[in-house]
Enzyme design. Structure first.
Site, PDB file in Angstrom:
ATOM      1  CD  GLU A   3      -3.958  -2.403   8.169  1.00  0.00           C
ATOM      2  OE1 GLU A   3      -4.584  -1.623   7.432  1.00  0.00           O
ATOM      3  OE2 GLU A   3      -2.837  -2.850   7.867  1.00  0.00           O
ATOM      4  CD  GLU A  20       1.506  -1.297   1.232  1.00  0.00           C
ATOM      5  OE1 GLU A  20       0.377  -1.709   0.941  1.00  0.00           O
ATOM      6  OE2 GLU A  20       1.857  -1.010   2.395  1.00  0.00           O
ATOM      7  CG  ASP A  46      -1.006   2.111   6.617  1.00  0.00           C
ATOM      8  OD1 ASP A  46      -2.136   2.477   6.268  1.00  0.00           O
ATOM      9  OD2 ASP A  46      -0.556   0.977   6.390  1.00  0.00           O
TER      10      ASP A  46
HETATM   11  C1  GCV Z   1      -4.593  -2.759   0.645  1.00  0.00           C
HETATM   12  C2  GCV Z   1      -1.647  -0.901   4.578  1.00  0.00           C
HETATM   13  C3  GCV Z   1      -2.302  -2.228   4.752  1.00  0.00           C
HETATM   14  C4  GCV Z   1      -2.409  -2.976   3.438  1.00  0.00           C
HETATM   15  C5  GCV Z   1      -3.157  -2.079   2.441  1.00  0.00           C
HETATM   16  C6  GCV Z   1      -2.387  -0.779   2.312  1.00  0.00           C
HETATM   17  C7  GCV Z   1      -3.057   0.199   1.389  1.00  0.00           C
HETATM   18  O1  GCV Z   1      -0.317  -1.055   4.260  1.00  0.00           O
HETATM   19  O2  GCV Z   1      -1.606  -2.980   5.683  1.00  0.00           O
HETATM   20  O3  GCV Z   1      -3.097  -4.179   3.643  1.00  0.00           O
HETATM   21  O4  GCV Z   1      -3.310  -2.718   1.208  1.00  0.00           O
HETATM   22  O5  GCV Z   1      -2.282  -0.174   3.576  1.00  0.00           O
HETATM   23  O6  GCV Z   1      -3.717   1.091   1.896  1.00  0.00           O
HETATM   24  O7  GCV Z   1      -2.934   0.097   0.180  1.00  0.00           O
END
Ligand code: GCV
Length: 717
Positions: free
Chosen positions: A409, A307, A381
């Site tokens: 989340e 990411e 996720d």
């Molecule tokens: C910290 C998901 C979340 C992101 C997070 C990522 C991760 O994609 O939406 O906010 O980033 O996981 O675990 O690194």
């Protein structure tokens, strides 16, 4: 008029004084209300002694004095009074010859470095309770256990308990930024007041450490995995040192997230290539600096090449080369590197589900001995339900650490009541079959399956500076459950909920039984109104709040919900079998059998692995479309059931939390309908099938739902 005003102010002050704002978590220590029991406890507990002088022992003495005084409603001051008349002795064999003499009766050989024994033993003509351990931290853990017995009104006449943690590293991962926003945090801002550290010590740091120690958490990573290199600069390291000093007596080690490009960003180097000598020296020097401030620093947690985060691949190196370079920097100080396996790339056309496995399995055996690979519970996720990650069982030569998400989340954030222990347990009890039947995920991560001495479990924290720490009063249960399961993953969700409810609310049996049943069902209810029968990743873009299965316009294909549900005129679901992405081949054959055949696939994961025609008939004789309708409607109705059960609890607990939960449940009920109607209206544009007879029609249009916007939804970080 004046009098009325004064009376109202007085009442307000009184109600604030008696307020149950949730700050005390599960460590409320309110006086035991059952008089007979109270008298029994008072008779059994006289002149407690906690032997030793370390900072940890001082904490233990204080906790025991405070806990007993408060629970039993009379002053108990540890280590005062008559030692001969004392009936509660706590300590280690090193500090107490009595405990040394009894160490085999107490079975201290079984408790290791952090465990403890609690036993009632006749000693010198007197019946005494011993809380014994090989180390001071074990004594503190034992004292918390003993206080829990009182808090939950358990008998203490004939104690014979031996407890040792099944996992070495029991960790919280904070995703807290240095500006105090919290990525995916829904309980206010970060509790780390970086600006005023190290000079100002918020008493909350101590309460945080106490709470963690009370459930056995022994490691915390303070900063977001989307890391900021500034935390590695001297002035921030001094702030970190202050926190580490506060946490140390509670047995908690501090970790930091490390931004892979730090040598270039703050070190003035031109590169962060892990094979470059200057880069290696920079990390070695940085480690030396950190350990000179924090001798027991845990190590680094690293998100790399994921990411948008920098990583070794920016320099043509692989994850093992990156991780090992950092591991060598911390190795002289016994530090470890926790390297995350949460990787996927939009340049890779492969099913996102497969990417982490494809990148990491070839590296099995190539990581240094002080590297752990941290794997999310599922391959996508932290969804409401995911099959376990195929990496579990597939990297026997690498210690794999579990990463759960405590912050919700994708699970209603801090608004929905969802108890996560059943989710955690479902994953831990999944069979990878990597070494035949019984190769449970729990056995992969506790190291017993592949003989790893490094092992652990982490949860992404749900803690913020809200007065009640976690936003939703029931979200505290998820922090609690993470700790208890990290200590002993064989505990049942029910046992954990029972303890948490008693400690957090009341021992009233009717409250416990009803609300425990609510908690135990809550996750399945949420799955039904959000992501039934294997649907996943269909939430709103960016903030991940609420449904948005229609989103299809984001640059990265795998960030679009349509990528995951693949609804079309034929059916719905992601074909991950051999005729599709074949992600299923990443599992061992026996695990594949659970899901491979559409006719026998566990229904809870059906659309995760199959693209299924709308009119396909399930075992229960409903079509897939009817089943979706049934689940969505049932899930949203079940929230009304929760409300009904909650309303019956009025008066059994404090008004303040009763009201908070009541209001939140009403939002949850509305949002469940939002999920139900938005998803069904959207999927109906493909299925072209009507709602089954008797179902109330949605009272809003799909267009209405598509236009909803939440520009300031929390958790953006
Ligand atoms: C910290 C998901 C979340 C992101 C997070 C990522 C991760 O994609 O939406 O906010 O980033 O996981 O675990 O690194």
């Amino acid at each position: 008029m004046k009098r009325v005003l004064l009376t109202s102010i007085l009442l307000l002050v009184l109600s604030t004084l008696q307020a149950e704002d949730g700050y005390r978590l599960w460590l409320r220590y309110d006086k035991i209300s059952n008089t007979a029991l109270l008298n029994k406890y008072r008779t059994a507990i006289k002149f407690p002694f906690v032997v030793g002088e370390s900072e940890t022992i001082k904490v233990a003495q204080h906790e025991l004095s405070m806990g007993l005084s408060s629970l039993l409603g009379t002053t108990y001051q540890s280590n005062t009074g008559s030692i001969a008349a004392s009936s509660l002795w706590c300590g280690t064999p090193d500090q107490s010859s009595e405990i040394d003499n009894l160490s085999s009766v107490l079975q201290l050989s079984k408790v290791g470095d952090e465990g403890y024994a609690i036993a009632s033993i006749a000693n010198n003509g007197k019946k005494r309770i011993f809380i014994a351990a090989n180390t001071d931290i074990g004594v503190l853990y034992g004292i918390f256990h003993f206080l829990r017995l009182l808090q939950t009104n358990q008998p203490i006449e004939n104690l014979k308990l031996v407890s040792a943690p099944k996992l070495k590293l029991r960790m919280l991962n904070h995703w807290d930024n240095l500006n105090r926003t919290v990525e995916r945090g829904y309980a206010g801002f970060s509790i780390w007041d970086w600006h005023r550290l190290p000079g100002y010590i918020d008493p909350r740091y101590i309460d945080y450490a106490r709470a963690n120690a009370s459930i056995g958490i022994n490691a915390v990573s303070l900063t977001n995995v989307n890391a900021n290199a500034t935390v590695l600069t001297r002035s921030y390291l001094e702030k970190v040192k202050t926190l580490a000093d506060i946490f140390r007596p509670y047995g908690i080690k501090v970790f930091l997230t490390a931004r892979f490009s730090a040598p270039a960003e703050i070190g003035g180097l031109k590169t962060a290539d892990p094979l470059n000598d200057s880069v290696q020296n920079w990390w070695a020097e940085k480690a030396r600096e950190i350990y000179s401030l924090i001798p027991d620093f845990g190590g680094f947690l690293v998100k790399a090449n994921s990411e948008g985060q920098p990583g070794p691949q920016n320099y043509g190196r692989n994850h093992a080369e990156g991780a090992n370079m950092m591991a060598r920097a911390v190795d002289p100080f016994k530090g470890i590197i926790i390297w995350r396996a949460f990787v996927y790339s939009n340049e890779n056309p492969e099913d996102r589900h497969k990417q982490a496995y494809n990148e990491f399995v070839p590296l099995d055996g190539k990581f240094d001995k002080n590297v752990m690979v941290q794997v999310k519970n599922g391959a996508i996720d932290f969804m409401p339900r995911e099959p376990f990650h195929p990496l579990f069982g597939a990297m026997p030569r690498t210690p794999l650490m579990m990463e759960f998400q405590v912050t919700q989340e994708y699970l209603g954030q801090a608004t929905h009541l969802v108890y996560l222990a059943p989710l955690f347990k479902e994953v831990l009890e999944s069979d990878t079959y990597s070494k035949g039947k019984g190769s449970l995920v729990a056995r992969v991560i506790d190291g017993s399956l592949d003989s790893h001495t490094l092992n652990g479990m982490a949860g992404v924290a749900n803690i913020g500076n809200d007065i009640n720490w976690c936003g939703h009063p029931f979200a505290q249960a998820n922090w609690y459950a993470l700790g208890r399961l990290s200590w002993d993953h064989s505990l049942s969700s029910e046992q954990i909920a029972d303890d948490w409810l008693r400690m957090s609310f009341t021992n009233d049996a009717s409250f416990i039984n009803t609300i425990k049943s609510v908690m135990l069902k809550s996750r399945e209810i949420m799955v039904n109104y959000m992501n039934p029968i294997g649907l996943h990743h269909i939430m709103g873009t960016g903030h991940h709040y609420g449904p948005a299965p229609w989103v299809s316009n984001l640059n990265r294909p795998e960030w679009n919900p349509v990528y995951y549900h693949k609804a079309d005129s034929v059916g719905i679901g992601f074909n991950r079998t051999s005729t599709g992405s074949n992600a299923i081949a990443q599992y061992f054959p026996e695990a594949q059998k659970l899901w491979n055949d559409i006719n026998t696939c566990e229904e809870k994961n059906l659309l995760w692995f199959h693209h299924v025609p709308w009119n396909y008939i399930l075992k229960n004789k409903r079509t897939v479309w009817d089943e979706l309708c049934y689940r969505y409607y049932n899930g949203s109705e079940q929230v009304n059931w929760i409300i009904k059960e909650w309303l019956r609890q009025r008066g059994k607990i404090d008004d303040q939390r009763f009201e908070q939960v009541r209001m939140l449940l009403h939002i949850q009920a509305e949002e469940a309908i939002w999920w139900r109607d938005a998803c069904l209206l959207y999927f109906q544009t493909f299925s072209k099938m009507p709602l089954p007879p008797g179902y109330e029609q949605p009272n809003k249009t799909l267009d209405y739902y598509k236009k909803l916007r939440f520009p300031f939804a929390p958790g953006g970080g």
